[in-house]
Design a protein around this motif. Structure first.
Motif, PDB file in Angstrom:
ATOM      1  N   HIS A 156       0.823  -1.215   0.000  1.00 45.96           N
ATOM      2  CA  HIS A 156       0.000   0.000   0.000  1.00 45.96           C
ATOM      3  C   HIS A 156       0.851   1.255   0.000  1.00 45.96           C
ATOM      4  N   SER A 157       0.497   2.224  -0.859  1.00 43.55           N
ATOM      5  CA  SER A 157       1.039   3.582  -0.844  1.00 43.55           C
ATOM      6  C   SER A 157       2.572   3.583  -0.919  1.00 43.55           C
ATOM      7  N   MET A 158       3.275   4.143   0.078  1.00 44.57           N
ATOM      8  CA  MET A 158       4.730   4.092   0.090  1.00 44.57           C
ATOM      9  C   MET A 158       5.204   2.652  -0.019  1.00 44.57           C
ATOM     10  N   GLY A 159       4.508   1.755   0.684  1.00 40.89           N
ATOM     11  CA  GLY A 159       4.845   0.338   0.596  1.00 40.89           C
ATOM     12  C   GLY A 159       4.634  -0.216  -0.797  1.00 40.89           C
ATOM     13  N   GLY A 160       3.757   0.441  -1.594  1.00 37.03           N
ATOM     14  CA  GLY A 160       3.572   0.044  -2.985  1.00 37.03           C
ATOM     15  C   GLY A 160       4.777   0.400  -3.828  1.00 37.03           C
ATOM     16  N   CYS A 161       5.394   1.551  -3.542  1.00 30.39           N
ATOM     17  CA  CYS A 161       6.638   1.912  -4.211  1.00 30.39           C
ATOM     18  C   CYS A 161       7.737   0.921  -3.829  1.00 30.39           C
ATOM     19  N   VAL A 162       7.835   0.632  -2.539  1.00 28.35           N
ATOM     20  CA  VAL A 162       8.818  -0.347  -2.065  1.00 28.35           C
ATOM     21  C   VAL A 162       8.570  -1.705  -2.730  1.00 28.35           C
ATOM     22  N   GLU A 212      -6.822   5.244   1.430  1.00 25.87           N
ATOM     23  CA  GLU A 212      -6.813   3.940   2.118  1.00 25.87           C
ATOM     24  C   GLU A 212      -8.100   3.198   1.760  1.00 25.87           C
ATOM     25  N   ILE A 213      -8.104   2.557   0.622  1.00 31.57           N
ATOM     26  CA  ILE A 213      -9.311   1.872   0.149  1.00 31.57           C
ATOM     27  C   ILE A 213      -9.731   0.796   1.148  1.00 31.57           C
ATOM     28  N   PHE A 214      -8.773   0.151   1.787  1.00 34.94           N
ATOM     29  CA  PHE A 214      -9.059  -0.924   2.738  1.00 34.94           C
ATOM     30  C   PHE A 214      -9.634  -0.407   4.051  1.00 34.94           C
ATOM     31  N   ASN A 215      -9.725   0.908   4.203  1.00 34.64           N
ATOM     32  CA  ASN A 215     -10.393   1.510   5.355  1.00 34.64           C
ATOM     33  C   ASN A 215     -11.601   2.337   4.917  1.00 34.64           C
ATOM     34  N   SER A 216     -12.237   1.888   3.842  1.00 34.56           N
ATOM     35  CA  SER A 216     -13.475   2.512   3.376  1.00 34.56           C
ATOM     36  C   SER A 216     -14.649   2.034   4.216  1.00 34.56           C
ATOM     37  N   GLU A 217     -15.802   2.682   4.019  1.00 39.16           N
ATOM     38  CA  GLU A 217     -17.030   2.165   4.619  1.00 39.16           C
ATOM     39  C   GLU A 217     -17.375   0.842   3.930  1.00 39.16           C
ATOM     40  N   LEU A 241      -0.949  -3.883  -5.652  1.00 44.51           N
ATOM     41  CA  LEU A 241      -0.458  -2.561  -5.274  1.00 44.51           C
ATOM     42  C   LEU A 241      -1.676  -1.682  -5.041  1.00 44.51           C
ATOM     43  N   ASN A 242      -1.907  -1.313  -3.797  1.00 43.32           N
ATOM     44  CA  ASN A 242      -3.089  -0.545  -3.424  1.00 43.32           C
ATOM     45  C   ASN A 242      -2.739   0.933  -3.322  1.00 43.32           C
ATOM     46  N   ALA A 243      -3.335   1.753  -4.208  1.00 40.14           N
ATOM     47  CA  ALA A 243      -3.032   3.188  -4.244  1.00 40.14           C
ATOM     48  C   ALA A 243      -1.528   3.415  -4.114  1.00 40.14           C
TER      49      ALA A 243
END
Length: 363
Positions: free
Chosen positions: A178-184, A341-346, A201-203
């Motif tokens: 996810h995010s920075m971790g997606g770049c990594v 953070e799509i995984f923290n959506s409603e 790779l999430n966002a």
């Protein structure tokens, strides 16, 4: 003093000679294979109720995780101590390795790990250096500091070699980043293409927004501030963690989840990473430039699913589009209504999102 004068002169020369560069804004066509998330809810019997979110996290999800949790520390190549956790039930489909985002920590992924376990996967995860319970390179716990994105990549490689693979012999490994971790994660897939069979790779931070400053101005400024010896200072506009409740600016769209994580961060100073340093900014620009180099993208071997949030405040469409257009194994899924953070959506977004995640891993 002489060194500072030389650095200022060098920085001004760079700025003065780069006026056109500073005004340049790249664009990229929408990938032809971009899809839109199927918003049909296929309700599993384990999804947490937002109206009882904190109660169910504490009485259902976390006790379930405790049954399988193993945790410890491993040593990076430069002797930094990094925290990890593993959740490894018997007879799992595969093992999912998670690479978290900027200012995050493992406990933020408890809900996700719970769902992965319920779907029959094992999970391994670390706190990236300078995050959560892992060792810092500077004293201020709110600052995020690293001198090169490759340091995160090599930490991740050591984690796989020294911890994950020995605990998961002959298991298929899947990546969730996810995010920075997606770049990594993307840099890792380019540098070490044989480890993962599938990757989400999430966002992902394949390009990122720079708030009130034009991106190229921010890039030159970050380099200049590092030349001036201010690499461990906050980027302009960033500061220490605040307990102030501000859901409107949150990068998640579920208020129940926002409240829960704000309380979690407020109670533990190790979870209070909050702002970028100039050294991190410099390394982030370098990392996102490198991950989009065509020769590097050609090295990727595994199928990749990229999730793009409609209302993402942090990463650019350009980076996601460019990567998806040049990595033939990648497909991009657009998620209407989602924030970063799509995984923290409603739940009306979160459940269809996990439907697609599980479909991809199982396919």
């Amino acid at each position: 003093m002489k060194k500072k004068i030389v650095a200022i002169g060098t920085g001004l020369a760079v700025i003065g000679g780069s006026a056109g560069y500073l005004l340049y804004s790249p664009s990229e066509p929408v990938p032809r294979n971009r899809g839109t998330l199927d918003m049909t809810q296929k309700q599993g019997n384990y999804y947490l109720d937002e109206l009882r979110y904190e109660e169910q996290m504490n009485t259902i999800a976390i006790p379930y995780l405790e049954k399988y949790k193993q945790e410890g520390y491993f040593q990076a190549d430069d002797n930094i101590q990094l925290r990890y956790k593993m959740f490894l039930p018997k007879d799992t489909r595969a093992t999912i390795v998670i690479s978290h985002g900027f200012t995050e920590f493992m406990e933020k992924y408890n809900e996700m790990i719970y769902y992965f376990l319920k779907e029959g996967y094992g999970v391994c995860m670390l706190d990236h250096r300078g995050h959560g319970g892992s060792e810092r390179e500077i004293e201020n716990l709110s600052k995020v500091y690293v001198e090169d994105m490759d340091v995160y990549v090599e930490d991740f490689h050591t984690f796989l070699e020294d911890v994950v693979i020995p605990a998961n012999p002959n298991k298929k490994l899947y990546l969730y980043a996810h995010s920075m971790g997606g770049c990594v994660g993307a840099l890792f897939l380019e540098e070490y293409p044989k480890y993962f069979e599938k990757a989400i790779l999430n966002a992902p931070m394949l390009g990122f927004k720079t708030e009130d400053y034009p991106q190229n101005v921010a890039k030159v400024t970050g380099n200049l501030m590092c030349l001036l010896g201010q690499g461990d200072s906050y980027v302009f506009g960033h500061g220490d963690f605040s307990r102030e409740y501000d859901f409107e600016k949150a990068c998640m769209s579920s208020e129940a989840r926002y409240s829960y994580f704000l309380n979690l961060r407020s109670e533990n100073e190790k979870y209070q990473n909050n702002g970028a340093t100039f050294e991190w900014l410099k390394s982030a620009f370098s990392g996102t430039d490198r991950v989009r180099e065509k020769e590097n993208m050609k090295k990727i071997r595994c199928p990749i699913l990229i999730f793009q949030a409609e209302n993402d405040q942090y990463v650019t469409d350009y980076g996601e589009y460019y990567f998806a257009n040049h990595v033939k194994q990648a497909k991009l899924i657009y998620v209407p209504g989602a924030k970063h953070e799509i995984f923290n959506s409603e739940n009306n977004i979160l459940i269809p999102y996990y439907n697609k995640v599980f479909q991809f891993y199982k396919k």
